[in-house]
Scaffold this motif. Structure first.
Motif, PDB file in Angstrom:
ATOM      1  N   THR A  91     110.945  47.659  56.398  1.00  0.00           N
ATOM      2  CA  THR A  91     111.564  46.338  56.258  1.00  0.00           C
ATOM      3  C   THR A  91     110.512  45.240  56.053  1.00  0.00           C
ATOM      4  N   THR A  92     109.318  45.438  56.575  1.00  0.00           N
ATOM      5  CA  THR A  92     108.240  44.475  56.304  1.00  0.00           C
ATOM      6  C   THR A  92     107.888  44.469  54.817  1.00  0.00           C
ATOM      7  N   VAL A  93     107.820  45.663  54.231  1.00  0.00           N
ATOM      8  CA  VAL A  93     107.538  45.756  52.790  1.00  0.00           C
ATOM      9  C   VAL A  93     108.675  45.120  51.992  1.00  0.00           C
ATOM     10  N   PHE A  94     109.914  45.415  52.378  1.00  0.00           N
ATOM     11  CA  PHE A  94     111.057  44.825  51.662  1.00  0.00           C
ATOM     12  C   PHE A  94     111.054  43.305  51.777  1.00  0.00           C
ATOM     13  N   TYR A  95     110.784  42.817  52.961  1.00  0.00           N
ATOM     14  CA  TYR A  95     110.777  41.367  53.176  1.00  0.00           C
ATOM     15  C   TYR A  95     109.655  40.706  52.379  1.00  0.00           C
ATOM     16  N   GLY A  96     108.479  41.314  52.384  1.00  0.00           N
ATOM     17  CA  GLY A  96     107.376  40.741  51.635  1.00  0.00           C
ATOM     18  C   GLY A  96     107.596  40.790  50.141  1.00  0.00           C
ATOM     19  N   ALA A  97     108.315  41.826  49.664  1.00  0.00           N
ATOM     20  CA  ALA A  97     108.573  41.962  48.230  1.00  0.00           C
ATOM     21  C   ALA A  97     109.813  41.194  47.780  1.00  0.00           C
ATOM     22  N   GLY A  98     110.532  40.608  48.736  1.00  0.00           N
ATOM     23  CA  GLY A  98     111.730  39.856  48.380  1.00  0.00           C
ATOM     24  C   GLY A  98     112.959  40.705  48.158  1.00  0.00           C
ATOM     25  N   VAL A  99     112.900  41.983  48.575  1.00  0.00           N
ATOM     26  CA  VAL A  99     114.059  42.873  48.431  1.00  0.00           C
ATOM     27  C   VAL A  99     114.919  42.714  49.685  1.00  0.00           C
ATOM     28  N   VAL A 100     115.742  41.697  49.688  1.00  0.00           N
ATOM     29  CA  VAL A 100     116.525  41.343  50.875  1.00  0.00           C
ATOM     30  C   VAL A 100     118.012  41.240  50.572  1.00  0.00           C
ATOM     31  N   GLY A 101     118.426  41.843  49.486  1.00  0.00           N
ATOM     32  CA  GLY A 101     119.829  41.715  49.081  1.00  0.00           C
ATOM     33  C   GLY A 101     120.795  42.337  50.071  1.00  0.00           C
ATOM     34  N   LEU A 102     120.387  43.390  50.752  1.00  0.00           N
ATOM     35  CA  LEU A 102     121.305  44.087  51.655  1.00  0.00           C
ATOM     36  C   LEU A 102     121.510  43.326  52.960  1.00  0.00           C
ATOM     37  N   LEU A 103     120.434  42.940  53.608  1.00  0.00           N
ATOM     38  CA  LEU A 103     120.519  42.300  54.917  1.00  0.00           C
ATOM     39  C   LEU A 103     120.280  40.799  54.864  1.00  0.00           C
ATOM     40  N   GLY A 104     119.817  40.269  53.750  1.00  0.00           N
ATOM     41  CA  GLY A 104     119.450  38.865  53.663  1.00  0.00           C
ATOM     42  C   GLY A 104     118.024  38.670  54.159  1.00  0.00           C
ATOM     43  N   GLY A 120     116.862  36.582  56.497  1.00  0.00           N
ATOM     44  CA  GLY A 120     116.796  36.542  57.950  1.00  0.00           C
ATOM     45  C   GLY A 120     117.055  37.894  58.583  1.00  0.00           C
ATOM     46  N   GLY A 121     118.005  38.636  58.037  1.00  0.00           N
ATOM     47  CA  GLY A 121     118.324  39.949  58.596  1.00  0.00           C
ATOM     48  C   GLY A 121     117.187  40.941  58.406  1.00  0.00           C
ATOM     49  N   THR A 122     116.579  40.936  57.214  1.00  0.00           N
ATOM     50  CA  THR A 122     115.460  41.843  56.950  1.00  0.00           C
ATOM     51  C   THR A 122     114.268  41.507  57.841  1.00  0.00           C
ATOM     52  N   GLU A 123     113.994  40.209  57.977  1.00  0.00           N
ATOM     53  CA  GLU A 123     112.886  39.809  58.845  1.00  0.00           C
ATOM     54  C   GLU A 123     113.162  40.199  60.292  1.00  0.00           C
ATOM     55  N   ARG A 124     114.378  40.070  60.714  1.00  0.00           N
ATOM     56  CA  ARG A 124     114.698  40.390  62.107  1.00  0.00           C
ATOM     57  C   ARG A 124     114.540  41.881  62.388  1.00  0.00           C
ATOM     58  N   VAL A 125     114.937  42.717  61.467  1.00  0.00           N
ATOM     59  CA  VAL A 125     114.749  44.150  61.685  1.00  0.00           C
ATOM     60  C   VAL A 125     113.265  44.466  61.819  1.00  0.00           C
ATOM     61  N   ALA A 126     112.448  43.859  60.948  1.00  0.00           N
ATOM     62  CA  ALA A 126     111.003  44.098  60.999  1.00  0.00           C
ATOM     63  C   ALA A 126     110.385  43.571  62.287  1.00  0.00           C
ATOM     64  N   ALA A 127     110.917  42.463  62.796  1.00  0.00           N
ATOM     65  CA  ALA A 127     110.343  41.839  63.989  1.00  0.00           C
ATOM     66  C   ALA A 127     110.910  42.408  65.286  1.00  0.00           C
ATOM     67  N   TYR A 128     112.170  42.779  65.281  1.00  0.00           N
ATOM     68  CA  TYR A 128     112.814  43.211  66.508  1.00  0.00           C
ATOM     69  C   TYR A 128     112.335  44.581  66.996  1.00  0.00           C
ATOM     70  N   VAL A 129     111.865  45.423  66.068  1.00  0.00           N
ATOM     71  CA  VAL A 129     111.500  46.782  66.494  1.00  0.00           C
ATOM     72  C   VAL A 129     110.348  46.757  67.513  1.00  0.00           C
ATOM     73  N   VAL A 130     109.500  45.733  67.465  1.00  0.00           N
ATOM     74  CA  VAL A 130     108.347  45.693  68.367  1.00  0.00           C
ATOM     75  C   VAL A 130     108.785  45.496  69.823  1.00  0.00           C
ATOM     76  N   PRO A 131     109.524  44.433  70.160  1.00  0.00           N
ATOM     77  CA  PRO A 131     109.929  44.306  71.574  1.00  0.00           C
ATOM     78  C   PRO A 131     110.850  45.423  72.035  1.00  0.00           C
ATOM     79  N   ILE A 132     111.675  45.928  71.132  1.00  0.00           N
ATOM     80  CA  ILE A 132     112.555  47.039  71.526  1.00  0.00           C
ATOM     81  C   ILE A 132     111.727  48.269  71.867  1.00  0.00           C
ATOM     82  N   GLY A 133     110.762  48.615  70.993  1.00  0.00           N
ATOM     83  CA  GLY A 133     109.923  49.783  71.241  1.00  0.00           C
ATOM     84  C   GLY A 133     109.077  49.638  72.490  1.00  0.00           C
ATOM     85  N   LEU A 134     108.532  48.444  72.703  1.00  0.00           N
ATOM     86  CA  LEU A 134     107.696  48.236  73.886  1.00  0.00           C
ATOM     87  C   LEU A 134     108.515  48.264  75.163  1.00  0.00           C
ATOM     88  N   ALA A 135     109.710  47.668  75.127  1.00  0.00           N
ATOM     89  CA  ALA A 135     110.567  47.657  76.321  1.00  0.00           C
ATOM     90  C   ALA A 135     111.017  49.063  76.697  1.00  0.00           C
TER      91      ALA A 135
END
Length: 279
Positions: A152-165, A167-182
């Motif tokens: 999702t980081t690659v998709f977000y950086g490349a602008g391929v966000v049609g599926l999740l938008g 904000g949604g693509t960025e959130r998937v890329a960002a949310y995995v870190v606190p979820i994995g650590l918790a």
């Protein structure tokens, strides 16, 4: 053990990000779409509650970094230190995001976001290998989360966000870190308390040094044993065989006795100082 507990607690507290994000969004009373709007919009100076959101970014950086350092002794394998380094990079990234909001310092903010997303995804994959000796299930979960974050980081950086938008693509890329650590923090705390030390398959430096000393000791003992065997064999060859008397002196030669007798006949009995008589 207390250090592991504090590290696990720090990673569990990274979930504060979700709470603060929701509170800042709802208290503003302004239109906001989690699929269309990015997380950074909540930290803009124009958004009500941006101070709380940016403070959450800074706190998140401290929790990620502190937890990684505290839990390092519980990690195993060659990926342990790279995992801590990558998660430290992710912590630095989210710190930049909080200190430099998007509208105030866009370049530093963007660099911090990229560092967080890339470092976080790679850090989860490395953490998966460092945790797998303890638990295959936890390691596999972290690897999947890391791969999801990387994609999702690659998709977000490349602008391929049609599926999740965006904000949604960025959130998937960002949310995995606190979820994995918790998930990882409590798991490591529990596993280190209830399971024996896992075998990593690669000896440590201390184990290698101990093995080298053992090989040297074994070689020294073998050389001493070979030397003792050689000395014993030499001693056995020098001893007489059992049942055999010592070697007798050679028999006297009878011709020597006759020669002595003739020598006595040649002497003059009346003159002991005289030499042999001439014949």
């Amino acid at each position: 053990m207390r250090r592991i507990a504090w590290g696990a607690l720090a990673w569990v507290l990274t979930l504060q990000f979700f709470v603060v994000e929701t509170v800042v969004q709802l208290r503003a009373g302004l239109p906001y779409s989690r699929s269309a709007d990015t997380i950074s919009a909540l930290g803009d100076v124009t958004w009500p509650g941006h101070t709380l959101m940016n403070a959450s970014f800074v706190v998140q950086a401290g929790l990620i970094g502190a937890g990684a350092v505290a839990l390092l002794p519980a990690l195993r394998g060659r990926a342990a230190r790279p995992a801590v380094a990558l998660l430290g990079a992710a912590a630095l990234g989210v710190l930049l995001v909080g200190v430099f909001p998007r509208l105030t310092s866009p370049s530093l903010h963007t660099a911090g976001a990229a560092l967080y997303l890339v470092g976080g995804a790679a850090g989860l994959v490395a953490l998966a290998y460092a945790v797998r000796p303890w638990s295959e299930a936890v390691g596999t979960t972290l690897a999947l989360l890391g791969l999801l974050g990387a994609a999702t980081t690659v998709f977000y950086g490349a602008g391929v966000v049609g599926l999740l938008g965006a904000g949604g693509t960025e959130r998937v890329a960002a949310y995995v870190v606190p979820i994995g650590l918790a998930l990882t923090g409590p798991a490591l705390w529990r596993l280190t308390r209830t399971r024996e030390e896992p075998a990593t398959g690669r000896p440590t430096r201390r184990q290698l040094r101990a093995a080298e000393r053992e090989r040297e000791r074994a070689a020294r003992v073998r050389r001493e044993a070979e030397r003792d065997d050689a000395l014993q064999a030499l001693a056995r060859r020098a001893e007489p065989a059992p049942g055999r008397s010592p070697a007798a002196p050679p028999p006297a030669d009878p011709h020597d006795d006759l020669a002595d007798d003739h020598a006595d006949d040649d002497l003059d009995p009346d003159d002991p100082w005289a030499g042999p008589r001439r014949r």
